[in-house]
Design a protein around this motif. Structure first.
Motif, short mmCIF file in Angstrom:
data_model
loop_
_atom_site.label_atom_id
_atom_site.label_comp_id
_atom_site.label_asym_id
_atom_site.label_seq_id
_atom_site.Cartn_x
_atom_site.Cartn_y
_atom_site.Cartn_z
N VAL A 260 0.86 -1.19 0.00
CA VAL A 260 0.00 0.00 0.00
C VAL A 260 0.89 1.23 0.00
N ASP A 261 0.59 2.17 -0.90
CA ASP A 261 1.29 3.45 -0.88
C ASP A 261 0.28 4.52 -0.52
N CYS A 262 0.35 5.01 0.71
CA CYS A 262 -0.58 6.06 1.14
C CYS A 262 0.04 7.45 0.94
N SER A 263 1.19 7.51 0.31
CA SER A 263 1.89 8.80 0.24
C SER A 263 1.18 9.83 -0.62
N SER A 264 0.57 9.37 -1.70
CA SER A 264 -0.05 10.37 -2.59
C SER A 264 -1.55 10.18 -2.72
N GLN A 265 -2.08 9.10 -2.22
CA GLN A 265 -3.49 8.74 -2.39
C GLN A 265 -3.87 8.71 -3.87
N GLY A 266 -2.88 8.50 -4.73
CA GLY A 266 -3.16 8.35 -6.15
C GLY A 266 -3.52 9.63 -6.86
N LEU A 267 -3.32 10.76 -6.20
CA LEU A 267 -3.70 12.03 -6.82
C LEU A 267 -2.53 13.00 -6.75
N MET A 268 -2.18 13.58 -7.90
CA MET A 268 -1.14 14.61 -7.92
C MET A 268 -1.74 15.85 -8.57
N THR A 269 -1.58 16.98 -7.92
CA THR A 269 -2.10 18.21 -8.50
C THR A 269 -0.94 19.19 -8.71
N PHE A 270 -1.03 19.97 -9.77
CA PHE A 270 0.07 20.86 -10.12
C PHE A 270 -0.49 22.27 -10.33
N ALA A 271 0.13 23.21 -9.66
CA ALA A 271 -0.29 24.60 -9.81
C ALA A 271 0.93 25.47 -9.55
N GLU A 272 0.72 26.78 -9.41
CA GLU A 272 1.84 27.66 -9.10
C GLU A 272 2.53 27.20 -7.83
N ARG A 273 1.68 26.90 -6.82
CA ARG A 273 2.15 26.44 -5.53
C ARG A 273 2.01 24.92 -5.52
N ALA A 274 2.97 24.25 -4.87
CA ALA A 274 2.82 22.80 -4.76
C ALA A 274 1.57 22.50 -3.95
N MET A 275 0.72 21.61 -4.44
CA MET A 275 -0.50 21.25 -3.72
C MET A 275 -0.35 19.83 -3.22
N ASP A 276 -0.23 19.71 -1.93
CA ASP A 276 0.00 18.37 -1.38
C ASP A 276 -1.31 17.63 -1.22
N GLU A 277 -1.34 16.42 -1.72
CA GLU A 277 -2.56 15.62 -1.65
C GLU A 277 -2.36 14.36 -0.82
N SER A 278 -1.28 14.32 -0.02
CA SER A 278 -1.06 13.12 0.77
C SER A 278 -1.90 13.14 2.04
N TRP A 279 -2.25 14.31 2.51
CA TRP A 279 -3.16 14.47 3.65
C TRP A 279 -4.56 14.25 3.10
N ASP A 280 -5.55 14.43 3.95
CA ASP A 280 -6.93 14.27 3.53
C ASP A 280 -7.29 15.26 2.42
N TRP A 281 -8.00 14.81 1.40
CA TRP A 281 -8.58 15.78 0.46
C TRP A 281 -10.08 15.54 0.42
N PRO A 282 -10.80 16.25 1.26
CA PRO A 282 -12.23 16.00 1.38
C PRO A 282 -12.99 16.44 0.13
N TYR A 283 -14.01 15.69 -0.20
CA TYR A 283 -14.88 16.05 -1.31
C TYR A 283 -16.31 15.77 -0.84
N ALA A 284 -17.28 16.41 -1.48
CA ALA A 284 -18.66 16.23 -1.05
C ALA A 284 -19.20 14.93 -1.65
N ASP A 285 -19.79 14.07 -0.81
CA ASP A 285 -20.39 12.86 -1.34
C ASP A 285 -21.79 13.17 -1.87
N PHE A 286 -22.55 12.14 -2.26
CA PHE A 286 -23.84 12.41 -2.91
C PHE A 286 -24.84 13.09 -1.98
N ARG A 287 -24.60 12.98 -0.63
CA ARG A 287 -25.48 13.68 0.30
C ARG A 287 -25.03 15.12 0.52
N GLY A 288 -23.84 15.43 0.00
CA GLY A 288 -23.29 16.75 0.25
C GLY A 288 -22.41 16.76 1.49
#
Ligand SMILES: NC(=O)c1ccc[n+]([C@@H]2O[C@H](COP(=O)([O-])OP(=O)(O)OC[C@H]3O[C@@H](n4cnc5c(N)ncnc54)[C@H](O)[C@@H]3O)[C@@H](O)[C@H]2O)c1
Length: 338
Positions: A260-288
């Motif tokens: 198991v690799d929990c380091s990136s959670q399978g998501l890499m984002t790129f912008a002006e500033r480095a955006m770290d996605e190894s911590w929680d990245w909350p999103y709204a589920d179908f209930r909101g």
């Protein structure tokens, strides 16, 4: 008098630092919670959260907040070595407790907390939130279904950048073992599902820094089931490391293995500033509702409180980790010749 449970858990947060801010944000969005107060000995910090998140009440001590008497539950987000007093005060005021990890850095503190929970009849959960990472839950399911056979070896590494340690005002009073190893060991113990019987630890200490905590710790843990485990923790990753954490798990069983690799959670984002996605990245589920492993761990706590279930990991799990880490620290110092 109605015995009905409250419609929402009225929550107060103790400690308005890095984690306190995340809790205020998370519980402010929890449909099962009502965030009513925050306190910090540094009242300016608490006021900062009040203005950023619209928290109704602010206090400069846990006692003042608890004496107000309108809380169902309290989050304790004070430094590692300062959990005992606010946790016990909250329990004595009739509040359920969500306690940051580790439960304590001293087994006596941990035992006092276990006694206080029993006396109060309230519930305590230690927020070892990694238990809610989807990958780790899947590994637990594979193990519990017997799909990996008997678990022979578990490897857990949780490393963080030295910039994180530099930002921690009380780093000299913690160590990678307590700050990170507590998470790694909780994951290992939960996956294995057996009690820790034996530990051995060694660490790297920066030469010339007498009394300073180790930079890096490596340890061997044996469980009553016979499973062996390697736990590594360091807070010395260089700033250039592309993730906030280096978090890997391997399980070797008689019938199968997982990595198991929990380091990136399978998501890499790129912008002006480095955006770290190894911590929680909350999103709204179908209930909101906000979803993501750390948020889910918080919302699981309020769900348990409202439904009368006992959340895990509880105070006894927390004490088991504290006792094992204390033994590891003894082994570490023996290895250093102290
Ligand atoms: N789950 C995670 O991944 C994670 C990440 C970081 C930290 N933590 C844990 O969260 C806890 C807090 O860490 P942090 O980084 O937020 O620390 P921090 O130093 O940023 O904040 C701690 C706050 O507690 C306040 N405080 C101390 N004693 C107090 C008391 N008796 N009453 C009220 N306030 C008090 C301090 O003034 C400070 O503002 C620690 O146990 C740490 O290990 C967990």
């Amino acid at each position: 008098v109605s015995a009905d449970p409250p419609a929402r858990v009225r929550i107060g947060v103790i400690g308005a630092g890095t984690m306190g801010r995340l809790y205020v944000d998370a519980f402010g969005q929890d449909r099962l919670a009502e965030l009513v107060a925050v306190c910090d000995l540094d009242e300016v910090r608490a006021r900062g959260l009040q203005s950023d998140f619209g928290v109704p009440s602010v206090f400069s001590s846990p006692e003042a907040m608890l004496d107000q008497g309108d809380l169902d539950a309290v989050v304790v987000a004070t430094p590692d070595f300062l959990h005992r007093e606010p946790v016990i005060a909250a329990l004595e005021h009739g509040c359920h407790v969500l306690c940051e990890k580790p439960l304590s850095m001293d087994p006596d503190d941990g035992r006092a907390i276990v006694d206080a929970v029993e006396k109060s009849g309230k519930k305590l959960m230690v927020n070892f939130g990694n238990r809610h990472r989807p990958q780790i839950r899947r590994v637990k399911q594979l193990i519990d279904r017997g799909q990996l056979g008997s678990v022979q070896h578990v490897y857990v590494r949780l490393n963080e950048k030295r910039t994180k340690r530099a930002a921690l005002a009380w780093a000299a009073r913690s160590s990678p073992l307590w700050f990170l190893g507590s998470h790694a060991l909780d994951v290992a113990r939960w996956l294995v599902g057996s009690e820790i019987s034996d530990v051995y630890a060694r660490g790297y200490f920066e030469p010339g820094l007498k009394g300073a905590p180790p930079e890096t710790v490596t340890s061997t843990v044996t469980f009553e089931s016979g499973t062996c485990c390697t736990v590594e923790a360091s807070w010395n990753l260089p700033p250039a490391f592309p993730r906030d954490v280096d978090f890997e798990i391997e399980v070797l069983g008689s019938e199968g293995a997982v990595k198991v690799d929990c380091s990136s959670q399978g998501l890499m984002t790129f912008a002006e500033r480095a955006m770290d996605e190894s911590w929680d990245w909350p999103y709204a589920d179908f209930r909101g509702d906000e979803t993501g492993w750390w948020h889910t761990s918080c919302y699981y706590f309020t769900d348990c409180i409202l439904s009368g279930r006992s959340p895990t990991p509880d105070e006894k799990d927390g004490l088991a980790i504290t006792e094992a880490l204390t033994a590891m620290e003894v082994s570490l110092m023996e290895g250093r010749g102290a």
